[in-house]
Design an enzyme around this catalytic site. Structure first.
Site, PDB file in Angstrom:
ATOM      1  N   GLU A  85     -12.590   4.784   6.246  1.00 33.70           N
ATOM      2  CA  GLU A  85     -12.549   3.781   8.099  1.00 33.70           C
ATOM      3  C   GLU A  85     -13.932   3.655   8.519  1.00 33.70           C
ATOM      4  O   GLU A  85     -13.985   3.302   9.628  1.00 33.70           O
ATOM      5  CB  GLU A  85     -11.315   4.210   8.439  1.00 33.70           C
ATOM      6  N   GLN A 137       0.819  -0.841  -0.092  1.00 31.13           N
ATOM      7  CA  GLN A 137      -0.031   0.334   0.270  1.00 31.13           C
ATOM      8  C   GLN A 137       0.830   1.684   0.060  1.00 31.13           C
ATOM      9  O   GLN A 137       0.439   2.636   0.020  1.00 31.13           O
ATOM     10  CB  GLN A 137      -0.714   0.400   1.021  1.00 31.13           C
ATOM     11  N   ARG A 181      -8.717  -0.959   8.574  1.00 26.86           N
ATOM     12  CA  ARG A 181      -9.669   0.282   8.769  1.00 26.86           C
ATOM     13  C   ARG A 181      -9.327   1.222  10.295  1.00 26.86           C
ATOM     14  O   ARG A 181     -10.747   1.034  10.814  1.00 26.86           O
ATOM     15  CB  ARG A 181     -10.778  -0.209   8.059  1.00 26.86           C
ATOM     16  N   CYS A 182      -8.685   1.365  10.525  1.00 30.63           N
ATOM     17  CA  CYS A 182      -8.169   1.291  11.985  1.00 30.63           C
ATOM     18  C   CYS A 182      -7.443   3.122  11.824  1.00 30.63           C
ATOM     19  O   CYS A 182      -7.736   3.475  13.678  1.00 30.63           O
ATOM     20  CB  CYS A 182      -7.375   0.546  12.916  1.00 30.63           C
TER      21      CYS A 182
END
Ligand SMILES: Cc1cc2nc3c(=O)[nH]c(=O)nc-3n(C[C@H](O)[C@H](O)[C@H](O)COP(=O)(O)OP(=O)(O)OC[C@H]3O[C@@H](n4cnc5c(N)ncnc54)[C@H](O)[C@@H]3O)c2cc1C
Lengths: 291, 796
Positions: B741, B223, B370-371
């Site tokens: 998120e 990523q 997704r934190c």
């Protein structure tokens, strides 16, 4: 997936499959839907030397109801065929209830009922259903065919009574003597999950009382469990709130669950009794009587 | 005569444009790392430790070396001779590449085989003999703290315990005083269980070192390709311009693909040694048991309250289980990510957070899924504490939030931990959510149902989360500042190529980025090609995670478009034969202020840039922009869930879920809604079924999809989405705040609060996630809390 090295042969007939198995010896295995065998090969829990694929054998993908009412399920009849069957609804409520609860739609498209019975996983749903219905397996070997009641077919977890050069060609559900009633309930955490606990109930009634009762439990012991005492308390009597509650208690007592990440033994036992009671209470007694 | 273009027609801001990348994805024509096939490519397989904690006394790979088709066997010892047995993590710790001394978690990398095909590599791994001398295993941070706990990181000089850090933030004294003045103190202890992002595509790399050019090209699932290039330059001591990282299509990332993993390093070394391309593709179990997990934090939280429902102070102690190596990908200033963003949306005068991090014999990671740098835990703890406090006060949970939410006129609002929340309409979102769910009506239904023994519940979660790191003053990873970038080339015919330093993994960058160009320049989105992920062509950027791409790279895109527009204006002036000051812009077109009919399109300007430029003006129409955001962005959300719990089985069903998201300006509303639905699904998963746990021997439960439960379309409830409230970000060039998120962050508490609300009458105060049927049943029947990681029960 990277399994160990193996040879592969596709059989064109049951006889050829038996011959290939005979020649292949102990390390040969039948490949049906592959939904249990292939995952085990992927994880290298199973490393067969030879795979005998039976999928190309013509004429094994049937399920039918004979005039006497017995049900015959061929070795290549998929879970999905039973789920979408026109024959079972109205004729066999326990199988009808169980079919859509096996695994997920993808697995149901490939996996077979006979394969599931052969696999003898204590968490397999069909074994409970067929056990509750008093069914059996027709095996074919070098010496011809023999019929093995499921009770004797499943020897233990992942162990069946087939000789290494026998294949199961058919599962048979005997003709009912009365009106069939029953159902299947399964507690799963998600579609495709094996049962935390599952209960198969198969009754036959003569309009006023239960003439045969089959109750079998999924996932609550080292193998599929037949709740014989619960069966007995129902047999020869009408279904009442008392017999239902008693059957629930006795079925829970017959369970031998282990605590694991699916839940405590206490919980699983509780689910067994709850499900027995739920299935029995939902049986529309008046309608069965009329039938 | 030219005319302004219709923004929606050209796929600009606000257009629910179909995702352009889906064309190839749904046809199976994506190009993922595993699709890359190079001539002469070899295959690598990793041998992993079957045990959680053991000293390695012997490794004998001779049988593997002897197998036909085996080219190389790498062990820790061989890595050590090249100073590569250990590598730095993104949190200033070290991580074993291949184990030399001990293995510290089940699944740790012990050796690698490189062979002609993956089957041989796998067979050869099985032929490697390793002797493990077992050591005591620690699988919880509490156990890791005990006096007699073995020191897991005995490789680190001066490390005498398993404590990684003790870190605090906030005003301890002020908070103590607030608690002294409290009428009511509400306390809650929680565990946010270990979970895993589990992208469908696992990690993998193809390293290709070319001896003749000295260039190393690595195709890999990352990523953040530029961070990897920097890391490889530092770890492998290769010159940075000789390293090219290509991140092809990514089959899901969710933060799992930010860190540098041993498999990448080994494939790179193997390719350098063998001078052939080496491919490593991780299997599902390898991914689940060894790569960046998420959460695993214990909380002890307290709220100081006045009788009339005002929050006077908040105290939090967190105990985080980081596994065997402290490998979190997070801004370096903060040890527990942005946990201190908790309670940002409420008026809390005093707050204090004390965080402790522990080593255990579990896989390393923590910041993923997704934190947004542990904001997920921060908001879950916040919203669970809010519900418990409302109950303790005997106050309606919606009213309690109403009293404490930051009001519109308070912005900009400084939180006690120092964050600056710049905008929002929190009250409006809450009221909209309550109205949509039919709050009052549901409370009546609930009371009615209770009379018949049925358990209905409603749960609310309201939160504002920080997204879009950085600004560079406060946010960096390993010292690299968290800005981002964009580069735009407008071709002669007005078509364009846009590159950014971000790297999409399914978020729809190729679609959304084109829409920003359309919005800024009037070039139809379909005329813009978007490229990301190749460090030789893309401008330097920090990559995509923590919902930062639209806030940071998206802003850079707007800025580069404005630079290009400024140059186009000069070309327009030249074409229209007026001075620049006499020119006006409307979408897609410059015109003469005094004669609006006289104009030129952006496409005509582009043509002029290559064919008819004025004297003294540089040819071409392209530029780049590096964007350093002045602040984080703070979207707000209100999630409300209603459930019914079956007390006989512990199974609970979602009746309704309403989601109100104010994420600022929505560039592509359809993509925004997709992001929200995905996040809500994951929130449901976390609350309902998804977890990883370990037995006492350190065996990972959750190492495959039979144990690691991910909800299917069958279990996932329907969602009612609301986007009516829009508060543009005051500092983002197009007012967007980021949304990737929010739902995964704020959602879980709404589900749990709903179930807890249903159980209110039973005296049960908390069930830790996941709320599996057996846990709910145990709570209902035993009338006690069910806490901690799901136990691996044994009857013995
Ligand atoms: C994700 C997933 C979820 C699942 N969930 C469930 C579930 O919830 N409930 C459930 O009951 N099952 C579940 N299963 C198992 C599934 O039902 C299998 O299909 C079934 O157990 C085996 O049938 P098969 O035809 O696929 O057999 P195979 O996998 O082909 O074979 C299984 C075993 O039986 C032997 N065998 C198969 N057919 C014959 C034959 N005709 N004669 C002799 N030996 C034979 C094979 O040699 C092998 O040892 C799941 C499977 C998967 C992959």
């Amino acid at each position: 997936m990277y399994p160990s090295r193996f040879r592969y042969q596709a059989a064109r007939s049951a006889e050829q499959a038996v011959r290939l198995l005979h020649e292949g010896g102990e390390d040969a295995k039948v490949l049906a839907g592959g939904q249990s065998l292939i995952p085990m090969m992927k994880l290298r829990f199973a490393s067969p030397e030879l795979l005998v694929d039976i999928n190309a054998i013509p004429g094994l993908d049937y399920h039918r109801v004979d005039p006497d009412g017995s049900i015959h399920v061929g070795a290549l009849c998929r879970h999905a065929d039973l789920e979408h069957s026109d024959l079972l609804p109205g004729h066999q409520p326990t199988m009808t209830a169980a079919a859509p609860l096996i695994a997920d739609p993808l697995v149901r498209n490939r996996g077979t009922l006979v394969g599931s019975l052969c696999h003898a996983d204590p968490q397999g749903d069909w074994a409970s259903v067929v056990l509750a219905l008093g069914g059996s397996i027709v095996a074919q070997g070098p010496a011809g065919q023999r019929t093995i009641p499921l009770r004797e077919f499943v020897l233990g977890p992942f162990e069946n009574a087939l000789a290494h050069d026998e294949i199961a060609v058919e599962a048979v559900i005997p003709a009912p003597r009365g009106a069939p009633a029953g159902g299947y309930l399964k507690l799963e955490r998600r579609v495709g999950d094996f049962a935390t606990a599952g209960v198969a109930v198969a009754l036959e009634t003569d309009g006023s009382q239960v003439i045969r009762a089959g109750i079998a439990l999924t996932g609550v012991g080292g193998s599929t469990i037949e709740a014989t005492e619960a069966e007995q308390v129902l047999t020869g009597r009408p279904l009442t709130a008392e017999t239902i509650a008693e059957a629930g208690r006795l079925a829970a007592a017959a369970a031998q669950p282990k605590s694991d990440h699916r839940g405590s033994a206490t919980y699983k036992r509780h689910i067994v009794s709850t499900f027995v009671v739920r299935i029995l209470s939902r049986i529309d007694w008046t309608q069965e009587r009329a039938a | 005569m030219s005319q302004a273009v219709d923004e929606i027609k050209i796929g600009g801001m606000g257009a629910s444009r179909r995702r352009v990348e889906d064309n190839r994805f749904i046809r199976g024509k994506g190009n993922y790392t595993d699709d890359v096939v190079l001539p002469g490519m070899l295959h690598m397989e990793i041998l992993r430790s079957p045990v959680a904690h053991a000293r390695i006394t012997r490794i004998d790979a001779s049988r593997a070396w002897d197998m036909p088709g085996v080219r190389l066997v790498l062990t820790g010892e061989m890595m050590a001779t090249r100073n590569l047995a250990w590598m730095p993590t993104l949190s200033y710790d070290t991580q074993a590449v291949l184990a030399t001394d001990k293995v510290r978690f089940q699944g740790q990398e012990v050796a690698c085989v490189i062979a002609d095909d993956p089957y041989i590599a796998k067979d050869a791994c099985e032929a490697i003999e390793v002797d493990y001398e077992p050591l005591p295993v620690v699988v919880s941070p509490q156990a890791a703290l005990e006096d007699d706990a073995p020191v897991i990181r005995d490789d680190k000089e001066g490390q005498a315990t398993n404590v990684i850090y003790d870190w605090e933030v906030g005003d301890a004294e002020g908070t103590d005083r607030a608690f002294e003045q409290a009428d009511v103190i509400s306390r809650l202890q929680l565990h946010y269980p270990r979970s895993h992002p589990s992208p469908i595509e696992c990690c993998g790399s193809i390293a290709d070192f070319n001896r003749s050019t000295q260039k190393l090209t690595v195709y890999m699932t990352t990523q953040a390709p530029h961070i990897v290039r920097a890391a490889v330059a530092l770890i492998a001591e290769l010159p940075e311009h000789m390293i090219r990282i290509i991140s092809p299509d990514i089959g899901g990332g969710f933060g799992n693909k930010v860190p540098v993993y041993p498999g990448y390093v080994c494939s790179i070394l193997a390719s350098i040694l063998l001078e052939q391309p080496v491919k490593w593709i991780e299997d599902k179990t390898g991914n689940l048991i060894s790569t960046g997990f998420a959460r695993d934090v214990y909380l002890d939280g307290e709220l100081a309250l006045s009788r009339d429902g005002k929050i006077l102070g908040m105290r939090m102690r967190t105990l985080a289980d980081h596994g065997a190596f402290f490998a979190d990908a997070q801004p370096s200033k903060f040890k527990i990510g942005l946990m201190h963003s908790t309670f940002g949306c409420y008026n809390v005068p005093f707050a204090h957070l004390a965080a402790r991090g522990m080593y255990t014999n579990k896989s390393p990671g923590g910041v993923a899924y997704r934190c947004s740098f542990r904001v997920t835990e921060a908001m879950f703890f916040q919203e669970r504490m809010m519900q418990a406090a409302a109950d303790d006060l005997g106050m309606d949970q919606a009213e309690f939030r109403r009293i404490n939410l930051v009001r519109d006129e308070q912005f900009p609002h400084r939180t006690p931990f120092g964050f600056l929340l710049d905008s929002g309409q929190y009250g409006a979102c809450l009221e909209l959510g309550l109205k949509a769910v039919g709050y009052e009506d549901f409370l009546r239904q609930k009371a009615e149902a209770a009379k018949r023994g049925r358990l209905l519940g409603i749960g609310i979660s309201t939160m504002s989360e920080p997204l879009g790191a950085g600004n560079s003053r406060e946010y960096d990873i390993l010292g690299i500042k968290m800005f981002d970038s964009a580069e735009l080339r407008v071709h002669m015919t007005g078509k364009a190529l846009l590159r950014t330093g971000a790297r999409g993994q399914g978020q729809g960058h190729e679609t959304t980025w084109g829409q920003i160009v359309a919005h800024e320049l009037g070039i139809p989105a379909d005329d813009v090609t978007v490229e990301e992920g190749d460090t030789d062509t893309a401008p330097f950027g920090m990559g995509t995670y923590a919902s930062r791409s639209t806030p940071v790279a998206g802003a850079a895109i707007a800025m580069v478009c404005r630079k290009v527009r400024a140059k186009a204006r000069k070309l327009a002036a030249h074409l229209l034969e007026v001075s620049e000051e006499d020119i006006e812009w409307e979408l897609g077109r410059f015109y003469v202020r005094s004669a609006p009919d006289r104009g030129v399109t952006i496409q005509e300007c582009a043509m002029a840039a290559y064919s008819n430029m004025p004297d003294g003006l540089e040819p071409g129409l392209e530029n780049n922009a590096y964007y350093d955001p002045p602040n984080l962005t703070w979207p707000f959300a209100c999630y409300i869930v209603t459930v019914e719990v079956d007390p006989e089985t512990g199974v609970w069903d979602v009746l309704n879920m309403v989601a109100v998201d104010d994420c600022g300006v929505r560039i592509n509303p359809m993509i925004v809604e997709g992001q929200i639905m995905g996040g809500l699904t994951e929130a449901f998963a976390m609350s309902n079924m998804q977890f990883i746990t370990y037995d006492a021997d350190g065996n990972c439960i959750g190492s495959n999809y039979m144990d690691y439960l991910i909800p299917t379309a069958w279990e996932t409830p329907g969602f009612e989405l609301h986007g009516e409230v829009v508060t543009p970000s005051p500092h983002h060039p197009i007012g967007a705040k980021g949304v990737g998120e929010c739902a995964a962050v704020g959602g879980p508490a709404a589900f749990v609060n709903a179930v807890m609300d249903a159980l209110k009458g039973t005296g049960v105060r908390n069930i830790d996630m996941p709320l599996l049927p057996d846990r709910v049943w145990e709570a209902v029947t035993q009338r006690h809390d069910v806490s901690g990681a799901p136990p691996i029960r044994t009857d013995g």
